[in-house]
Motif scaffolding. Sequence first.
Motif, short mmCIF file in Angstrom:
data_model
loop_
_atom_site.label_atom_id
_atom_site.label_comp_id
_atom_site.label_asym_id
_atom_site.label_seq_id
_atom_site.Cartn_x
_atom_site.Cartn_y
_atom_site.Cartn_z
N ALA A 187 -1.25 -0.68 6.27
CA ALA A 187 -0.48 -1.70 6.99
C ALA A 187 -1.20 -2.19 8.24
N ALA A 188 -2.25 -1.49 8.65
CA ALA A 188 -2.84 -1.80 9.97
C ALA A 188 -4.33 -2.05 9.88
N THR A 189 -4.76 -2.85 8.92
CA THR A 189 -6.19 -3.14 8.80
C THR A 189 -6.64 -4.12 9.89
N ARG A 190 -5.67 -4.79 10.51
CA ARG A 190 -5.99 -5.69 11.60
C ARG A 190 -4.86 -5.63 12.63
N VAL A 191 -4.98 -4.71 13.57
CA VAL A 191 -3.98 -4.57 14.63
C VAL A 191 -4.25 -5.67 15.66
N MET A 192 -3.21 -6.41 16.02
CA MET A 192 -3.40 -7.54 16.91
C MET A 192 -3.05 -7.17 18.35
N GLY A 237 14.90 -8.68 6.55
CA GLY A 237 14.92 -7.49 5.70
C GLY A 237 13.62 -7.21 4.99
N SER A 238 12.69 -8.18 5.01
CA SER A 238 11.38 -7.91 4.38
C SER A 238 10.29 -8.73 5.06
N MET A 239 9.02 -8.39 4.76
CA MET A 239 7.89 -9.01 5.45
C MET A 239 7.77 -10.51 5.16
N ASP A 240 8.32 -10.98 4.05
CA ASP A 240 8.27 -12.43 3.75
C ASP A 240 8.85 -13.23 4.91
N TYR A 255 4.27 -0.03 13.49
CA TYR A 255 5.30 0.99 13.24
C TYR A 255 5.05 1.64 11.88
N ALA A 256 4.84 0.80 10.86
CA ALA A 256 4.66 1.31 9.50
C ALA A 256 3.44 2.23 9.42
N ALA A 257 2.34 1.80 10.03
CA ALA A 257 1.11 2.60 9.94
C ALA A 257 1.29 3.92 10.68
N LEU A 258 1.98 3.88 11.82
CA LEU A 258 2.17 5.12 12.59
C LEU A 258 3.07 6.10 11.85
N SER A 259 4.07 5.57 11.12
CA SER A 259 5.05 6.47 10.50
C SER A 259 4.79 6.67 9.01
N ASP A 260 3.63 6.20 8.53
CA ASP A 260 3.28 6.35 7.11
C ASP A 260 4.35 5.79 6.18
N GLU A 261 4.81 4.59 6.52
CA GLU A 261 5.76 3.90 5.66
C GLU A 261 5.16 2.54 5.31
N THR A 262 5.82 1.81 4.40
CA THR A 262 5.41 0.42 4.21
C THR A 262 6.19 -0.43 5.21
N PRO A 263 5.65 -1.61 5.57
CA PRO A 263 6.38 -2.49 6.49
C PRO A 263 7.77 -2.84 5.95
N ASP A 264 7.90 -3.01 4.65
CA ASP A 264 9.22 -3.34 4.09
C ASP A 264 10.21 -2.18 4.26
N GLN A 265 9.72 -0.97 4.16
CA GLN A 265 10.61 0.19 4.40
C GLN A 265 11.12 0.18 5.84
N LEU A 267 11.40 -2.46 7.79
CA LEU A 267 12.33 -3.57 7.98
C LEU A 267 13.69 -3.30 7.33
N ALA A 268 13.68 -2.58 6.23
CA ALA A 268 14.96 -2.27 5.58
C ALA A 268 15.87 -1.53 6.55
N ARG A 269 15.28 -0.72 7.43
CA ARG A 269 16.08 0.03 8.42
C ARG A 269 16.50 -0.82 9.61
N PHE A 270 15.65 -1.80 9.98
CA PHE A 270 15.91 -2.56 11.21
C PHE A 270 16.45 -3.96 10.96
N GLU A 271 16.73 -4.28 9.71
CA GLU A 271 17.20 -5.63 9.38
C GLU A 271 18.39 -6.02 10.26
N GLY A 272 18.28 -7.22 10.83
CA GLY A 272 19.39 -7.75 11.63
C GLY A 272 19.33 -7.33 13.09
N GLN A 273 18.47 -6.36 13.42
CA GLN A 273 18.38 -5.92 14.82
C GLN A 273 17.31 -6.69 15.57
N GLY A 274 17.43 -6.76 16.87
CA GLY A 274 16.46 -7.47 17.70
C GLY A 274 15.44 -6.51 18.28
N PHE A 275 14.56 -7.05 19.13
CA PHE A 275 13.50 -6.21 19.70
C PHE A 275 14.03 -5.23 20.75
#
Length: 340
Positions: A187-192, A237-240, A255-265, A267-275
Amino acid sequence: MNKTHTPRIFSGIQPSGGLTLGNYLGALKRFAALQETGIETIYCVVDLHAITVWQQPEKLRQQTREAAAAFMAAGVDPARSVLFNQSQVSAHAEMAWLFNTVARVGWMYRMTQFKDKAGKNSENASLGLLAYPALMAADILTYHATAVPVGDDQKQHLELTRDVATKFNHDYGVEFFPITEPLIEGAATRVMSLRDGSKKMSKSDPSDASRINLTDDADAIAQKIRKARTDADPLPGSMDGLKDRPEARNLVNIYAALSDETPDQVLARFEGQGFGAFKPALADVAVEVMAPIAKRMTEYMADPAEIDRILGNGADRADAIATPILNRTKDIIGLIRSRG
Ligand code: TYM
């Protein structure tokens, strides 16, 4: 294509300043993971690359040790991987010269990293900065490495490495060098940058707030994430849904790279929440992963003589692999070797 070559992994990091979360997620973390695959792993602090732009000598020594400490703090075990600094194995520089005669000048001018680093006044850049990718090809091919884990920014250099191997094999009618595979994964081949989602996170960015340094403590990490640039929309809810939101995408990828999850996983947890909710959670994960690394780095740095011993020992092991391959290369080219 690499049927005749035993799998072997090589990668390197420049000691040209403090390392960042980008180096960790794009490279170091994966170096440690690849050590577990059973494939031989060779990791190098590429000091000869660093001096293609001026480095203050005492700082270079310090940064070389710090990079070695970062490899180990991230989980590279010098007993299981070969860990060394490039300049202690002279085969790199010798092979680079041989490749300078294989690579074409036009290939070098096309490199985006050269254009970026040389800037407007490219006539005044060091010749080494232009020839840099031939040295990188030498690093890799002097070990007959079959796979090279890197971040996305090194893709072009790896294509050039394949071109060097292909042209050498063709010019001399041999199948000597492997056609190395780039490993650009996760998920983190290019960290910005945390301040600008269109720029890569980099140790050379003038703004310290743009990056998380491997040496940052928990407070600094949390503060930089709190201040990271974002937008006002809730998370989808997803990276799209993040196509046009580079800053948000970057934080989710981190977040995904640090926690060994996919970005979609994630987002599934944080859907609808703000920063307001996402950033503190990200800060917690980042501190949990990064703070122990910073602590281990400090511990290693307390004993520079031990780091130097580890690098010297690694260089002996690297040399034992590299020199026979360099010698065979010289034989193929027609260079006489007749010393006792
Ligand atoms: P360097 O020292 O700039 O970076 C070391 C590694 O970190 C990765 N990286 C990143 N990954 C994700 N996001 C980022 N923001 C980020 N910034 C850096 C890089 O892609 C790299 O994997 N030319 C190489 C060093 C080198 C090398 C080699 C690499 C020399 N010889 C042989 C592999 C094999 C460089 O300058 O990387």
